[in-house]
Design a protein around this motif. Structure first.
Motif, mmCIF file in Angstrom:
data_model
loop_
_atom_site.group_PDB
_atom_site.id
_atom_site.type_symbol
_atom_site.label_atom_id
_atom_site.label_comp_id
_atom_site.label_asym_id
_atom_site.label_seq_id
_atom_site.Cartn_x
_atom_site.Cartn_y
_atom_site.Cartn_z
ATOM 1 N N PRO A 21 0.798 -1.236 0.000
ATOM 2 C CA PRO A 21 0.000 0.000 0.000
ATOM 3 C C PRO A 21 0.824 1.277 0.000
ATOM 4 O O PRO A 21 0.417 2.274 -0.612
ATOM 5 N N ASP A 22 1.986 1.283 0.664
ATOM 6 C CA ASP A 22 2.801 2.497 0.707
ATOM 7 C C ASP A 22 3.773 2.603 -0.464
ATOM 8 O O ASP A 22 4.516 3.587 -0.578
ATOM 9 N N GLY A 23 3.795 1.604 -1.358
ATOM 10 C CA GLY A 23 4.642 1.649 -2.540
ATOM 11 C C GLY A 23 6.110 1.408 -2.297
ATOM 12 O O GLY A 23 6.921 1.520 -3.217
ATOM 13 N N LYS A 24 6.515 1.009 -1.086
ATOM 14 C CA LYS A 24 7.933 0.833 -0.793
ATOM 15 C C LYS A 24 8.447 -0.574 -1.117
ATOM 16 O O LYS A 24 9.648 -0.785 -1.210
ATOM 17 N N HIS A 25 7.538 -1.520 -1.262
ATOM 18 C CA HIS A 25 7.900 -2.897 -1.611
ATOM 19 C C HIS A 25 6.883 -3.429 -2.618
ATOM 20 O O HIS A 25 5.778 -2.889 -2.761
ATOM 21 N N LEU A 26 7.272 -4.474 -3.305
ATOM 22 C CA LEU A 26 6.338 -5.182 -4.170
ATOM 23 C C LEU A 26 6.629 -6.666 -4.130
ATOM 24 O O LEU A 26 7.723 -7.096 -3.743
ATOM 25 N N ILE A 27 5.630 -7.435 -4.518
ATOM 26 C CA ILE A 27 5.812 -8.875 -4.732
ATOM 27 C C ILE A 27 5.903 -9.103 -6.228
ATOM 28 O O ILE A 27 5.007 -8.706 -6.985
ATOM 29 N N GLU A 28 6.988 -9.713 -6.670
ATOM 30 C CA GLU A 28 7.171 -10.057 -8.081
ATOM 31 C C GLU A 28 6.659 -11.486 -8.284
ATOM 32 O O GLU A 28 7.091 -12.411 -7.597
ATOM 33 N N ASN A 29 5.729 -11.644 -9.222
ATOM 34 C CA ASN A 29 5.111 -12.933 -9.503
ATOM 35 C C ASN A 29 5.538 -13.399 -10.892
ATOM 36 O O ASN A 29 5.101 -12.846 -11.892
ATOM 37 N N ILE A 30 6.409 -14.398 -10.948
ATOM 38 C CA ILE A 30 6.907 -14.897 -12.227
ATOM 39 C C ILE A 30 6.160 -16.191 -12.562
ATOM 40 O O ILE A 30 6.230 -17.175 -11.816
ATOM 41 N N ALA A 31 5.438 -16.161 -13.670
ATOM 42 C CA ALA A 31 4.624 -17.309 -14.064
ATOM 43 C C ALA A 31 5.508 -18.476 -14.484
ATOM 44 O O ALA A 31 6.599 -18.282 -15.038
ATOM 45 N N PRO A 32 5.064 -19.696 -14.232
ATOM 46 C CA PRO A 32 5.846 -20.861 -14.639
ATOM 47 C C PRO A 32 5.869 -21.013 -16.154
ATOM 48 O O PRO A 32 4.940 -20.586 -16.849
#
Length: 271
Positions: A21-32
Motif C-alpha cells: 500500500p505504501d509503494g515501498k515494496h512489491l511482490i514479483e510474480n513470475i509465471a511458470p
C-alpha cells in the motif's frame, strides 16, 4: 520499473508486480514456463516464483512458490500454497530475516461455504487481494477443470490485528475466464475475461447491491481498469476514444482521443 518515490533505484522485473500500500515494496510474480507438449495441467494449482522487492535499496528476496501474492498491510504479505490437506492461505511478516508462515485460511474452511459441495470436484484458489482499509480479503475459488469454469468469490473479514479470519461470505458465483480486481474503495469487484489485448471485457460486481453491471470493453490484456484513488472514477481505453466512468452515479465522460499502440492507461493522482 521506476518506483513511486523519488531518489530510489530503478528495478528490473521479470514478473507481474503487486505493490504494498505504501509503494515501498512489491511482490514479483513470475509465471511458470508451460510444457509445450502437455500445456497447463488441469486440476493443479499454478505455482508462481515469488520474490519481495524493496524500492528503498533495490534488494530482491525469494519467498518461495505459490499463487499470486497479496498485501494485508505495509508489513504483511501472503499467498496461497498447496499442502497435504489441499491449499491454504499463508501470511508472513515483512521485516523478519527468516519469517515463519502463519496459516490464515485452509481449503476446508472455504469448501464448507460452497452450497451443494459433495467432495467430488477439485476446487483451486485463484486470485486473492486485500481491501486494506476494510481488513478484508477477496478470494476467487474455481473448479479445476477448464478455463471459464465455475468460480466463487468470497469476502473474508479479518480480525483487527489481521491474524485470523472473523467471517467468510460467498458474494458471487458464476463463470468467467480471467482475473479479478477491485476499486480502491472496495465497493466494486472487477471480473476480467481474457480475450485479446485490444478488447478485454470487464464486468463490475457491486458489493453493496450484489448486482453485475453490463460488461465494458477496454484495452489492456489482464491488467484490469485504472481507478482514481477514491474509487469514484475509472477509465476505459479504446482504439478511438477514452471514457471516464463514475459507476456509482451512472455517469460517463466521453473523450474522443485514440492512444495508438498504447495498451494501458492510468489515472494520475496529481491530475
Amino acid at each position: 520499473l521506476d518506483c513511486p518515490m523519488s531518489n530510489c533505484p530503478e528495478v528490473q522485473l521479470a514478473g507481474y508486480p503487486i505493490f504494498a500500500p505504501d509503494g515501498k515494496h512489491l511482490i514479483e510474480n513470475i509465471a511458470p514456463v508451460q510444457d509445450p507438449e502437455n500445456g497447463p495441467q488441469n486440476g493443479q494449482q499454478t505455482q508462481f516464483e515469488l520474490s519481495v522487492v524493496s524500492f528503498e535499496d533495490g534488494t530482491r528476496r525469494s519467498i518461495g512458490q505459490g499463487g499470486i501474492g497479496f498485501w494485508l498491510d505495509n508489513n504483511t504479505y501472503g499467498f496461497s500454497q498447496t499442502s497435504n490437506d489441499g491449499w491454504e492461505l499463508i501470511i508472513f511478516p515483512l521485516f523478519q530475516l527468516q519469517p515463519q508462515p502463519r496459516v490464515l485460511l485452509r481449503e476446508a474452511d472455504i469448501l464448507a461455504e460452497i452450497p451443494g459441495h459433495d467432495g467430488t470436484s477439485t476446487f483451486l484458489a485463484g486470485n486473492t487481494f486485500a481491501l486494506v482499509d476494510k481488513h478484508e480479503l477477496i478470494l476467487q475459488v474455481f473448479v479445476g477443470d477448464e478455463p471459464g469454469a465455475q468460480s466463487y468469490l468470497f469476502r473474508i473479514q479479518l480480525t483487527d490485528d489481521l491474524s485470523s479470519v472473523a467471517e467468510i461470505d460467498l458474494v458471487w458465483s458464476g463463470s468467467f475466464s480471467g482475473s479479478i480486481g477491485a476499486s480502491p474503495d472496495g465497493r466494486y469487484i472487477v471480473l476480467v475475461d481474457y480475450n485479446n489485448v485490444n478488447e478485454t471485457p470487464h464486468t463490475l460486481l457491486d458489493l453493496e447491491t450484489g448486482q453485475l453491471r453490463q460488461p465494458i470493453v477496454s484495452r489492456g490484456y489482464g491488467y484490469g481498469l485504472s481507478w482514481s484513488p477514491d474509487g469514484q472514477w475509472f477509465v476505459q481505453n479504446t482504439d478511438t476514444y477514452v471514457l471516464l466512468h463514475a459507476p456509482a452515479y451512472d455517469y460517463q465522460h466521453y473523450i474522443p482521443h485514440g492512444l495508438g499502440e498504447c495498451q494501458q492507461i492510468a489515472l494520475s493522482v496529481d491530475e
